[in-house]
Design a protein around this motif. Sequence first.
Motif, PDB file in Angstrom:
ATOM      1  N   LYS A  69       0.803  -1.230   0.000  1.00  0.00           N
ATOM      2  CA  LYS A  69       0.000   0.000   0.000  1.00  0.00           C
ATOM      3  C   LYS A  69       0.832   1.274   0.000  1.00  0.00           C
ATOM      4  O   LYS A  69       0.587   2.193  -0.793  1.00  0.00           O
ATOM      5  N   GLU A  70       1.825   1.355   0.870  1.00  0.00           N
ATOM      6  CA  GLU A  70       2.595   2.593   1.009  1.00  0.00           C
ATOM      7  C   GLU A  70       3.411   2.911  -0.238  1.00  0.00           C
ATOM      8  O   GLU A  70       3.631   4.080  -0.563  1.00  0.00           O
ATOM      9  N   LYS A  71       3.855   1.862  -0.936  1.00  0.00           N
ATOM     10  CA  LYS A  71       4.615   2.088  -2.169  1.00  0.00           C
ATOM     11  C   LYS A  71       3.679   2.386  -3.345  1.00  0.00           C
ATOM     12  O   LYS A  71       3.971   3.254  -4.167  1.00  0.00           O
ATOM     13  N   ALA A  72       2.562   1.685  -3.415  1.00  0.00           N
ATOM     14  CA  ALA A  72       1.656   1.841  -4.550  1.00  0.00           C
ATOM     15  C   ALA A  72       0.942   3.185  -4.555  1.00  0.00           C
ATOM     16  O   ALA A  72       0.531   3.665  -5.622  1.00  0.00           O
ATOM     17  N   ILE A  73       0.817   3.808  -3.409  1.00  0.00           N
ATOM     18  CA  ILE A  73       0.124   5.099  -3.354  1.00  0.00           C
ATOM     19  C   ILE A  73       0.887   6.169  -4.141  1.00  0.00           C
ATOM     20  O   ILE A  73       0.329   7.203  -4.519  1.00  0.00           O
ATOM     21  N   ILE A  74       2.152   5.898  -4.438  1.00  0.00           N
ATOM     22  CA  ILE A  74       2.942   6.808  -5.261  1.00  0.00           C
ATOM     23  C   ILE A  74       2.308   6.970  -6.639  1.00  0.00           C
ATOM     24  O   ILE A  74       2.408   8.026  -7.269  1.00  0.00           O
ATOM     25  N   TYR A 122       0.863  13.991   1.144  1.00  0.00           N
ATOM     26  CA  TYR A 122       2.301  14.190   0.914  1.00  0.00           C
ATOM     27  C   TYR A 122       3.146  13.519   1.999  1.00  0.00           C
ATOM     28  O   TYR A 122       4.178  12.908   1.704  1.00  0.00           O
ATOM     29  N   GLY A 123       2.722  13.595   3.229  1.00  0.00           N
ATOM     30  CA  GLY A 123       3.478  12.994   4.321  1.00  0.00           C
ATOM     31  C   GLY A 123       3.651  11.498   4.157  1.00  0.00           C
ATOM     32  O   GLY A 123       4.712  10.940   4.461  1.00  0.00           O
ATOM     33  N   ILE A 124       2.611  10.828   3.653  1.00  0.00           N
ATOM     34  CA  ILE A 124       2.672   9.379   3.436  1.00  0.00           C
ATOM     35  C   ILE A 124       3.599   9.043   2.277  1.00  0.00           C
ATOM     36  O   ILE A 124       4.342   8.067   2.306  1.00  0.00           O
ATOM     37  N   CYS A 125       3.552   9.881   1.245  1.00  0.00           N
ATOM     38  CA  CYS A 125       4.273   9.591   0.006  1.00  0.00           C
ATOM     39  C   CYS A 125       5.733  10.053   0.020  1.00  0.00           C
ATOM     40  O   CYS A 125       6.553   9.530  -0.733  1.00  0.00           O
ATOM     41  N   LYS A 126       6.036  11.013   0.868  1.00  0.00           N
ATOM     42  CA  LYS A 126       7.314  11.722   0.806  1.00  0.00           C
ATOM     43  C   LYS A 126       8.526  10.806   0.758  1.00  0.00           C
ATOM     44  O   LYS A 126       9.435  10.999  -0.049  1.00  0.00           O
ATOM     45  N   ARG A 127       8.561   9.801   1.602  1.00  0.00           N
ATOM     46  CA  ARG A 127       9.763   8.963   1.699  1.00  0.00           C
ATOM     47  C   ARG A 127      10.051   8.171   0.418  1.00  0.00           C
ATOM     48  O   ARG A 127      11.186   7.753   0.188  1.00  0.00           O
ATOM     49  N   ASN A 128       9.015   7.951  -0.405  1.00  0.00           N
ATOM     50  CA  ASN A 128       9.201   7.179  -1.633  1.00  0.00           C
ATOM     51  C   ASN A 128       9.273   8.048  -2.886  1.00  0.00           C
ATOM     52  O   ASN A 128       9.323   7.531  -3.999  1.00  0.00           O
ATOM     53  N   LEU A 129       9.293   9.369  -2.695  1.00  0.00           N
ATOM     54  CA  LEU A 129       9.413  10.281  -3.823  1.00  0.00           C
ATOM     55  C   LEU A 129      10.872  10.635  -4.076  1.00  0.00           C
ATOM     56  O   LEU A 129      11.687  10.677  -3.152  1.00  0.00           O
ATOM     57  N   GLN A 130      11.202  10.912  -5.334  1.00  0.00           N
ATOM     58  CA  GLN A 130      12.534  11.401  -5.659  1.00  0.00           C
ATOM     59  C   GLN A 130      12.668  12.842  -5.191  1.00  0.00           C
ATOM     60  O   GLN A 130      11.681  13.564  -5.026  1.00  0.00           O
TER      61      GLN A 130
END
Length: 316
Positions: free
Chosen positions: A240-245, A280-288
């Motif tokens: 889930k956390e990766k796919a939300i990207i 954004y907080g959830i996605c931030k760590r997996n964003l470039q």
Amino acid sequence: MISVIVPVYKVEKYLKRCVRSIQKQTYTDLEIILIDDGSPDACGKICDEFSNEDKRIKVIHKENEGLSAARNIGLQYAMGEYITFVDSDDYISETCYERLINAIEKYETDIAMCGSLCVDENGKVLSQDIFEEGKIYTGKEIVNEYVLSLKTSVWNKLFRKEILINSEFPYGRIHGEDLVFITSLLSSDTRLVTVEEKGYYYVKHEGSITTKGFSGKSFDEVYCKDVAYNNIVKQFPSIKEKAIIWKFRSRMNVIRKMTVNNSRNSEIYKLYLSWLIENYGICKRNLQLKERIEFVICHRFPKMYIKLIGIVIKNR
């Protein structure tokens, strides 16, 4: 037998090269389904000519409904034990299907995937995807290795028909339809094998969907990524956390296009931006890093973002 599904629409310039590359396969037990999707040019006539000269070719003439609908019609008519797809402005290597079917049968997998080349209209190689021969992935491994990175095009893959029973392409959608299809058929038991053959030639030209700017169809990307996210999380909750990207990037892509199109005051722009701010907080760590910077500028410095986007467009 392999059923090859080929949707056809306004590709008069490329169609013969495409079909002939399929006819020349070293693996000959083929059913070639040409779906004339109401093409206004000579494509329908060319399809019929091919059918008259090669008994393996079936032609379906239908009103224009788009790529996904055409592929779904092909799936309904396909009689082969294996299914694959070719876009009618592309072409394949002579040994493509021999290598794929040998791999899928040897390793007893559900899907076989070959390498591909992205070429321009003159055949110049722009980029390529190459895979290791005979490497097997299952369930979550397929997701982590290929699905999350969006290597989900259906045209370089051979599928066992039995795993496609409940799968179809999203009607009327043109951005992300392959991702929806792939995520709908995957489960923890799905097995995929890779083949090193660079078997598929994806032709990038001015008429390609991926080269077009903003239009109403740009919103299809958000729809398809949202559906794909729901599909994959249902089967693989830990992803889930990766796919939300997918959801984040699709909305950012549309916001970028809407900024270029001076559509920032629309309600849908505000809706997408609100979603981005909230998640954004959830996605931030997996964003470039560049994605994080773009979002912050877009959100906090909108006037600067408009100027920066204008500069990027001008220098293209």
